[in-house]
Design an enzyme around this catalytic site. Structure first.
Site, PDB file in Angstrom:
ATOM      1  CB  SER A  13      -1.004   0.009   1.155  1.00 19.17           C
ATOM      2  OG  SER A  13      -0.352  -0.012   2.382  1.00 19.17           O
ATOM      3  CG  ASN A 107      12.138   1.367   6.741  1.00 16.95           C
ATOM      4  OD1 ASN A 107      11.356   0.809   5.968  1.00 16.95           O
ATOM      5  ND2 ASN A 107      12.193   1.036   8.030  1.00 16.95           N
ATOM      6  CG  HIS A 109       9.345   1.073  12.166  1.00 18.24           C
ATOM      7  ND1 HIS A 109       9.565  -0.261  11.873  1.00 18.24           N
ATOM      8  CD2 HIS A 109       9.029   1.133  13.477  1.00 18.24           C
ATOM      9  CE1 HIS A 109       9.388  -0.975  12.971  1.00 18.24           C
ATOM     10  NE2 HIS A 109       9.067  -0.155  13.962  1.00 18.24           N
ATOM     11  CD  GLU A 179       2.903   2.950   7.741  1.00 14.05           C
ATOM     12  OE1 GLU A 179       3.305   2.454   6.681  1.00 14.05           O
ATOM     13  OE2 GLU A 179       2.744   2.267   8.760  1.00 14.05           O
TER      14      GLU A 179
HETATM   15  C1  GRF Z   1       3.891  -0.560   6.764  1.00 12.42           C
HETATM   16  O1  GRF Z   1       3.187  -0.498   7.965  1.00 12.42           O
HETATM   17  C2  GRF Z   1       5.291   0.003   6.934  1.00 12.42           C
HETATM   18  O2  GRF Z   1       5.372   0.970   7.928  1.00 12.42           O
HETATM   19  C3  GRF Z   1       6.065  -1.199   7.372  1.00 12.42           C
HETATM   20  O3  GRF Z   1       5.499  -2.284   6.685  1.00 12.42           O
HETATM   21  C4  GRF Z   1       4.145  -1.992   6.338  1.00 12.42           C
HETATM   22  C5  GRF Z   1       4.026  -2.200   4.866  1.00 12.42           C
HETATM   23  O4  GRF Z   1       2.732  -2.164   4.386  1.00 12.42           O
HETATM   24  N1  GRF Z   1       7.473  -1.024   7.173  1.00 12.42           N
HETATM   25  P1  GRF Z   1       2.472  -2.128   2.820  1.00 12.42           P
HETATM   26  O5  GRF Z   1       3.111  -3.360   2.210  1.00 12.42           O
HETATM   27  O6  GRF Z   1       3.062  -0.865   2.277  1.00 12.42           O
HETATM   28  O7  GRF Z   1       0.990  -2.175   2.634  1.00 12.42           O
END
Ligand code: GRF
Length: 196
Positions: A13, A107, A109, A179
Site C-alpha cells: 500500500s 524506510n 516504520h 503512512e
Molecule cells: C507498513 O506499515 C510500513 O510501515 C512497514 O510495513 C508496512 C508495509 O505495508 N514497514 P504495505 O506493504 O506498504 O501495505
C-alpha cells in the site's frame, strides 16, 4: 529526471501511494524498479499493473550471502537510483548496498521510533506492543537507513492516538492512513530538491 527504486515484501500500500504520487507529478521521478524478496506479493502485482520492472532477490536462492548482496548491488547500479524507498521491506539491506547508497535509502516504520524497533517489530506485532504497554499514542516514522535495523536519522514522524478498546488492527489502520500521507511527501521533498 530523478530515479527512484522501491523495495517491498508484502501488500504494497505504501508502494501504491508512491506510484500515485509519481503519476500525479507530486514526486518528480521515474520509478526505475521494484526489488522484492519473494514472488507473488501484492507489491509485484502493483508494479506489473504500472509497467514497473521487478527484480526478485531472495537470499535463500544464493549459496553465499555475498553473491546475494552482489546481485542486489549490480541491479541497483543498473537502475541508478537517486533515492531508494523501503516500503514494507522486511529484510535487512546488505551492508555493501547501504554503504554504496549512504544517506539515499529511507524506510517507513509503523511506530514512534526509537520505540518498537528492530527485529520482530513489524506489522501487528508493533501495534500489539503499543497496546500491551498501555501507550496512549503511537505513530509512524520515516528515517534514513543505516546498518542497524530501524536506526538511522529521523526525517519525519507523525503521532496517532490510541483509543480505549482499540485492537491492534484498529491501530494498524489508523497508522497506515498516516503512512500513506507522509511517505510520498518525504520522498517528494527529497527528490524534488534539485531538478536534473
Ligand atoms: C507498513 O506499515 C510500513 O510501515 C512497514 O510495513 C508496512 C508495509 O505495508 N514497514 P504495505 O506493504 O506498504 O501495505
Amino acid at each position: 529526471m530523478k530515479n527512484l527504486v522501491v523495495f517491498a515484501s508484502g501488500y504494497g500500500s505504501n508502494f501504491q501511494a508512491i506510484i500515485d504520487a509519481v503519476e500525479s507529478g507530486k514526486i518528480k521521478a521515474s520509478i526505475r524498479g521494484l526489488i522484492a524478496n519473494q514472488p507473488g506479493i501484492g507489491a509485484i502485482k502493483r508494479a506489473d499493473k504500472h509497467h514497473i520492472p521487478v527484480c526478485v532477490l531472495n537470499p535463500r536462492d544464493f549459496s553465499e550471502s555475498h553473491e546475494y548482496a552482489g546481485a542486489m548491488l549490480q541491479q541497483l547500479l543498473d537502475w541508478k537510483p537517486d533515492l531508494i524507498a523501503l516500503a514494507g521491506y522486511l529484510l535487512k539491506v546488505p551492508e555493501n548496498v547501504v554503504n554504496a547508497f549512504e544517506g539515499k535509502i529511507i524506510n517507513i516504520h509503523p511506530s514512534l521510533l526509537p520505540k518498537y524497533s528492530g527485529k520482530g517489530y513489524y506489522g501487528l506485532y508493533v501495534h500489539q506492543a503499543v497496546l500491551d504497554n498501555g501507550d496512549m499514542e503511537t505513530g509512524c516514522t520515516v528515517h534514513v537507513v543505516d546498518n542497524i535495523y530501524d536506526n538511522g536519522p529521523i526525517l519525519a514522524q507523525v503521532r496517532v492516538p490510541v483509543f480505549e478498546g482499540d485492537k491492534a488492527v484498529d491501530i494498524s489502520e489508523r497508522v497506515r492512513k498516516k503512512e500513506l500521507e507522509i511517505y510520498p511527501g518525504v520522498i517528494a521533498s527529497m527528490i524534488n530538491k534539485t531538478e536534473e
